[in-house]
Write a protein that holds these residues in place. Structure first.
Motif, short mmCIF file in Angstrom:
data_model
loop_
_atom_site.label_atom_id
_atom_site.label_comp_id
_atom_site.label_asym_id
_atom_site.label_seq_id
_atom_site.Cartn_x
_atom_site.Cartn_y
_atom_site.Cartn_z
N ASP A 1 1.00 -1.23 0.07
CA ASP A 1 -0.05 -0.04 0.07
C ASP A 1 0.96 1.13 0.06
O ASP A 1 0.44 2.39 -0.30
CB ASP A 1 -1.05 0.08 1.16
CG ASP A 1 -1.93 -0.90 1.15
OD1 ASP A 1 -2.00 -1.76 0.15
OD2 ASP A 1 -2.52 -1.42 2.27
N GLY B 1 1.52 4.55 -4.32
CA GLY B 1 0.86 4.19 -2.76
C GLY B 1 -0.51 4.71 -3.01
O GLY B 1 -1.32 4.95 -4.01
N TRP C 1 -4.23 5.70 -1.77
CA TRP C 1 -4.65 6.81 -0.94
C TRP C 1 -6.19 6.83 -1.29
O TRP C 1 -6.79 6.80 -2.38
CB TRP C 1 -4.41 8.10 -1.50
CG TRP C 1 -4.48 9.36 -0.81
CD1 TRP C 1 -4.28 9.82 0.47
CD2 TRP C 1 -5.44 10.51 -1.20
NE1 TRP C 1 -4.90 10.92 0.91
CE2 TRP C 1 -5.71 11.36 -0.46
CE3 TRP C 1 -5.95 10.59 -2.69
CZ2 TRP C 1 -6.38 12.62 -0.44
CZ3 TRP C 1 -6.72 11.96 -2.53
CH2 TRP C 1 -6.87 12.61 -1.63
N GLN C 2 -6.98 6.79 -0.19
CA GLN C 2 -8.46 6.63 -0.06
C GLN C 2 -8.89 5.56 -1.19
O GLN C 2 -9.53 5.57 -1.84
CB GLN C 2 -9.09 8.16 -0.64
CG GLN C 2 -8.64 9.05 0.45
CD GLN C 2 -9.58 10.43 0.03
OE1 GLN C 2 -10.12 10.71 -1.19
NE2 GLN C 2 -9.58 11.24 0.92
N ARG D 1 -4.90 3.97 -6.29
CA ARG D 1 -3.59 3.89 -6.40
C ARG D 1 -2.98 5.03 -6.99
O ARG D 1 -3.61 5.63 -8.19
CB ARG D 1 -2.99 2.61 -7.37
CG ARG D 1 -1.57 2.75 -7.36
CD ARG D 1 -0.77 1.25 -6.96
NE ARG D 1 -1.30 0.26 -6.45
CZ ARG D 1 -0.98 -0.11 -5.27
NH1 ARG D 1 0.00 0.38 -4.67
NH2 ARG D 1 -1.38 -1.16 -4.66
N LEU D 2 -2.13 5.73 -6.51
CA LEU D 2 -1.64 7.24 -6.99
C LEU D 2 -0.74 6.72 -8.22
O LEU D 2 -0.23 5.72 -8.45
CB LEU D 2 -0.96 7.93 -6.00
CG LEU D 2 -1.71 8.46 -4.64
CD1 LEU D 2 -0.77 8.90 -3.77
CD2 LEU D 2 -2.79 9.22 -4.99
#
Length: 167
Positions: A80, A148, A150-151, A154-155
């Motif tokens: 993650d 990573g 986030w909410q 994947r960024l």
């Protein structure tokens, strides 16, 4: 009589406009986009020099979103959290590029991942000329970062090169 004259003027204007638009020469079609798979440069040979900026990784590779699957593969399994995968990059002055005449293609672990920004490519080509290795393959270290969660999403990933272009 005035209405007939106005109608005749409109018809003549429309015919002239049609003739101008229909009769003008056609522009040649643009080449297919590099991300579409029709154009990918191929590095040949071994790098003649390995560059380093003492691990600063200040030069970003552009266009890596077109190579998303490749970058994802190179980022490796990082769970993650964000990736920080290290690889060797090959820098190829790409004189055959149909969009940028001074382009520099970037390959990571032998796979195409993007290009230097146009201003970075110009500075890099000047550096190659100063070192008397213009047009030749060189290498540097690369870091694939980001990706990573986030909410729940994947960024994006980015690729940074350990290359000093500030002189």
């Amino acid at each position: 009589m005035a209405e007939a004259l106005n109608l005749a003027i409109i018809v003549v204007a429309l015919l002239a406009l049609y003739y101008l638009l229909k009769g003008r020469p056609k522009a040649p079609p643009l080449p297919a986009r590099p991300g579409g798979g029709s154009y990918t440069p191929v590095p040949e040979g071994e790098p003649v020099r390995h560059w380093s900026d003492d691990g600063r990784f200040d030069v970003e590779v552009l266009g890596e979103s077109r190579y998303r699957d490749t970058v994802l593969q190179l980022a490796g399994d990082h769970g993650d959290g964000p990736a920080d995968a290290r690889h060797q990059a090959i820098l190829l002055p790409d004189d055959a590029n149909p969009y940028e005449d001074k382009a520099v293609a970037v390959f990571v672990s032998g796979l195409m991942v993007g290009y230097l920004a146009p201003k970075d490519a110009l500075v890099f080509r000047q550096l190659l000329a100063r070192e008397d290795i213009a047009g030749q393959l060189t290498s540097c270290d690369a870091a694939i970062r980001g990706g990573g969660l986030w909410q729940g999403k994947r960024l994006a990933y980015s690729i940074w090169l350990d290359l000093d272009l500030k002189g």
